[in-house]
Design an enzyme around this catalytic site. Sequence first.
Site, PDB file in Angstrom:
ATOM      1  N   ASP A  37       0.862  -1.189   0.000  1.00 48.79           N
ATOM      2  CA  ASP A  37       0.000   0.000   0.000  1.00 48.79           C
ATOM      3  C   ASP A  37       0.895   1.233   0.000  1.00 48.79           C
ATOM      4  OD1 ASP A  37      -3.257   0.226   0.896  1.00 48.79           O
ATOM      5  OD2 ASP A  37      -2.088   2.081   0.972  1.00 48.79           O
ATOM      6  N   ASN A  89      -5.600  -4.312  -6.519  1.00 50.19           N
ATOM      7  CA  ASN A  89      -6.804  -3.798  -5.853  1.00 50.19           C
ATOM      8  C   ASN A  89      -6.716  -2.322  -5.489  1.00 50.19           C
ATOM      9  OD1 ASN A  89      -9.268  -4.085  -4.027  1.00 50.19           O
ATOM     10  ND2 ASN A  89      -7.671  -3.545  -2.551  1.00 50.19           N
ATOM     11  N   SER A 147     -15.130  -2.212 -11.201  1.00 49.47           N
ATOM     12  CA  SER A 147     -16.270  -1.561 -10.537  1.00 49.47           C
ATOM     13  C   SER A 147     -17.482  -1.611 -11.461  1.00 49.47           C
ATOM     14  CB  SER A 147     -15.924  -0.098 -10.241  1.00 49.47           C
ATOM     15  OG  SER A 147     -17.089   0.637  -9.926  1.00 49.47           O
ATOM     16  N   TYR A 160     -12.892   7.872 -13.066  1.00 47.82           N
ATOM     17  CA  TYR A 160     -12.959   6.563 -12.397  1.00 47.82           C
ATOM     18  C   TYR A 160     -13.529   5.500 -13.345  1.00 47.82           C
ATOM     19  CZ  TYR A 160     -14.063   3.213  -8.654  1.00 47.82           C
ATOM     20  OH  TYR A 160     -14.139   2.101  -7.856  1.00 47.82           O
ATOM     21  N   LYS A 164     -11.695   2.103 -14.860  1.00 46.20           N
ATOM     22  CA  LYS A 164     -12.163   0.738 -14.596  1.00 46.20           C
ATOM     23  C   LYS A 164     -12.517   0.010 -15.907  1.00 46.20           C
ATOM     24  CE  LYS A 164     -11.666   0.826 -10.113  1.00 46.20           C
ATOM     25  NZ  LYS A 164     -10.664   0.003  -9.413  1.00 46.20           N
ATOM     26  N   ILE A 193     -19.874  -0.784  -1.775  1.00 50.35           N
ATOM     27  CA  ILE A 193     -19.676  -1.560  -0.544  1.00 50.35           C
ATOM     28  C   ILE A 193     -19.246  -0.580   0.551  1.00 50.35           C
ATOM     29  CG2 ILE A 193     -18.459  -3.514   0.512  1.00 50.35           C
ATOM     30  CD1 ILE A 193     -19.780  -4.475  -2.019  1.00 50.35           C
TER      31      ILE A 193
HETATM   32  N1  LIG Z   1     -15.818   0.136  -1.721  1.00 50.37           N
HETATM   33  C1  LIG Z   1     -16.541   0.180  -2.829  1.00 50.37           C
HETATM   34  O1  LIG Z   1     -17.749   0.480  -2.801  1.00 50.37           O
HETATM   35  C2  LIG Z   1     -15.929  -0.180  -4.154  1.00 50.37           C
HETATM   36  C3  LIG Z   1     -16.795  -0.446  -5.223  1.00 50.37           C
HETATM   37  C4  LIG Z   1     -16.263  -0.794  -6.471  1.00 50.37           C
HETATM   38  C5  LIG Z   1     -14.885  -0.880  -6.622  1.00 50.37           C
HETATM   39  N2  LIG Z   1     -14.074  -0.600  -5.557  1.00 50.37           N
HETATM   40  C6  LIG Z   1     -12.620  -0.715  -5.779  1.00 50.37           C
HETATM   41  O2  LIG Z   1     -12.070  -1.500  -4.747  1.00 50.37           O
HETATM   42  C7  LIG Z   1     -10.707  -1.149  -4.547  1.00 50.37           C
HETATM   43  C8  LIG Z   1     -10.474  -0.920  -3.065  1.00 50.37           C
HETATM   44  O3  LIG Z   1     -11.318   0.126  -2.627  1.00 50.37           O
HETATM   45  P1  LIG Z   1     -11.725   0.360  -1.086  1.00 50.37           P
HETATM   46  O4  LIG Z   1     -13.168   0.626  -1.059  1.00 50.37           O
HETATM   47  O5  LIG Z   1     -11.152  -0.697  -0.237  1.00 50.37           O
HETATM   48  O6  LIG Z   1     -11.008   1.775  -0.841  1.00 50.37           O
HETATM   49  P2  LIG Z   1      -9.911   2.216   0.249  1.00 50.37           P
HETATM   50  O7  LIG Z   1      -9.673   3.674   0.029  1.00 50.37           O
HETATM   51  O8  LIG Z   1     -10.334   1.758   1.590  1.00 50.37           O
HETATM   52  O9  LIG Z   1      -8.631   1.396  -0.187  1.00 50.37           O
HETATM   53  C9  LIG Z   1      -7.819   1.764  -1.273  1.00 50.37           C
HETATM   54  C10 LIG Z   1      -6.373   1.569  -0.858  1.00 50.37           C
HETATM   55  O10 LIG Z   1      -5.531   1.832  -1.985  1.00 50.37           O
HETATM   56  C11 LIG Z   1      -4.393   2.520  -1.507  1.00 50.37           C
HETATM   57  N3  LIG Z   1      -3.768   3.294  -2.575  1.00 50.37           N
HETATM   58  C12 LIG Z   1      -4.232   4.428  -3.165  1.00 50.37           C
HETATM   59  N4  LIG Z   1      -3.367   4.861  -4.083  1.00 50.37           N
HETATM   60  C13 LIG Z   1      -2.327   3.987  -4.086  1.00 50.37           C
HETATM   61  C14 LIG Z   1      -1.120   3.906  -4.807  1.00 50.37           C
HETATM   62  N5  LIG Z   1      -0.791   4.828  -5.737  1.00 50.37           N
HETATM   63  N6  LIG Z   1      -0.276   2.869  -4.553  1.00 50.37           N
HETATM   64  C15 LIG Z   1      -0.594   1.949  -3.612  1.00 50.37           C
HETATM   65  N7  LIG Z   1      -1.725   1.977  -2.886  1.00 50.37           N
HETATM   66  C16 LIG Z   1      -2.569   2.989  -3.125  1.00 50.37           C
HETATM   67  C17 LIG Z   1      -4.931   3.429  -0.393  1.00 50.37           C
HETATM   68  O11 LIG Z   1      -3.898   3.863   0.472  1.00 50.37           O
HETATM   69  C18 LIG Z   1      -5.950   2.515   0.275  1.00 50.37           C
HETATM   70  O12 LIG Z   1      -5.390   1.789   1.341  1.00 50.37           O
HETATM   71  C19 LIG Z   1     -10.460   0.077  -5.427  1.00 50.37           C
HETATM   72  O13 LIG Z   1      -9.820  -0.330  -6.631  1.00 50.37           O
HETATM   73  C20 LIG Z   1     -11.860   0.586  -5.721  1.00 50.37           C
HETATM   74  O14 LIG Z   1     -11.915   1.305  -6.937  1.00 50.37           O
HETATM   75  C21 LIG Z   1     -14.558  -0.248  -4.340  1.00 50.37           C
END
Ligand SMILES: NC(=O)c1ccc[n+]([C@@H]2O[C@H](COP(=O)([O-])OP(=O)(O)OC[C@H]3O[C@@H](n4cnc5c(N)ncnc54)[C@H](O)[C@@H]3O)[C@@H](O)[C@H]2O)c1
Length: 269
Positions: A37, A89, A147, A160, A164, A193
């Site tokens: 991360d 991710n 997504s 975004y 995706k 989520i």
């Molecule tokens: N939570 C949702 O509703 C949802 C829905 C669809 C898709 N997603 C996708 O799921 C994935 C995780 O999302 P989440 O909800 O856990 O969000 P989150 O913000 O909790 O986690 C994302 C993580 O990515 C890390 N990150 C950001 N930029 C980075 C970089 N340049 N290098 C390394 N790490 C980096 C952040 O520090 C964070 O820990 C993402 O790709 C997001 O697009 C999430």
Amino acid sequence: MDRLAGKVVITTGAAGGLGFAGVRAMAAEGARVVMMDLSPTVHDRAEELAGSGFDVTSHVGDVSVESDVAGVVALAKETYGRLDVLWNNAGLVSGGWIDQDTDVVGVSRDFLVRTLEVNAVSVFLGSKHAVPVMAESGGGSIINTSSVQAAGGDLALVAYGTSKAAVNYLTKSVATSFGHLGIRSNALAPGLIPPPAAGAHQLEAVAPLRMMVDSQMLDAVGEQADVANAVVFLASDESKFITGQVIYVDGGVTGHLPTLSDRRKRAVA
Ligand SMILES: NC(=O)c1ccc[n+]([C@@H]2O[C@H](COP(=O)([O-])OP(=O)(O)OC[C@H]3O[C@@H](n4cnc5c(N)ncnc54)[C@H](O)[C@@H]3O)[C@@H](O)[C@H]2O)c1
């Protein structure tokens, strides 16, 4: 619980909500996980899991920087001797970022490019460096977090959604090019989520959640465990004949024509 016994996994975005939940689920199934991360909190998250007896390693790096991505693949090989699963991710989804993501007129070129770098170029780089190492041990599974946003146009989130959509194409490209090496590549496309902290009042607290639930086939709010369960399946040999797919974990948001609100109206009439 040993559905992933012996497997070595890299997870990016491992300090975040979905990433951490997925890492914990894979470790509980016997995987050894390198957690990457940008945020140094990944070390605390890894300590928490190690404290529960799981075999994890943490690494701070930026998924859009090629040397950082090459470095984490090398770390997995150095630490555990092989690589079986890469879960791309990490994503730019924080409120501060995504709230600026409007439409092609409202978004700057730099904003678009940075979103593409973190969300999609990362998948290109991860796959590029993981494929040769996976091939050394007869194959592997690449999982990319996509997504529902890439499934159709929207009034906002142009950067975004574009990123995706690129993730979905990269998923299929890698699956096509490297299937003969035993390498599978699939995307998971979650709906909205919310973090567990959103709690009992989440339908009111998390902005578009009410709209999403009203558009789903299922009257339920998606949970991190729903994504984690799908990640474990795609990481495991249970999915050994599945590749090149975008798998929706969305309660049915994307699978229907716009008839549900009508059905609901009829149900209450
Ligand atoms: N939570 C949702 O509703 C949802 C829905 C669809 C898709 N997603 C996708 O799921 C994935 C995780 O999302 P989440 O909800 O856990 O969000 P989150 O913000 O909790 O986690 C994302 C993580 O990515 C890390 N990150 C950001 N930029 C980075 C970089 N340049 N290098 C390394 N790490 C980096 C952040 O520090 C964070 O820990 C993402 O790709 C997001 O697009 C999430």
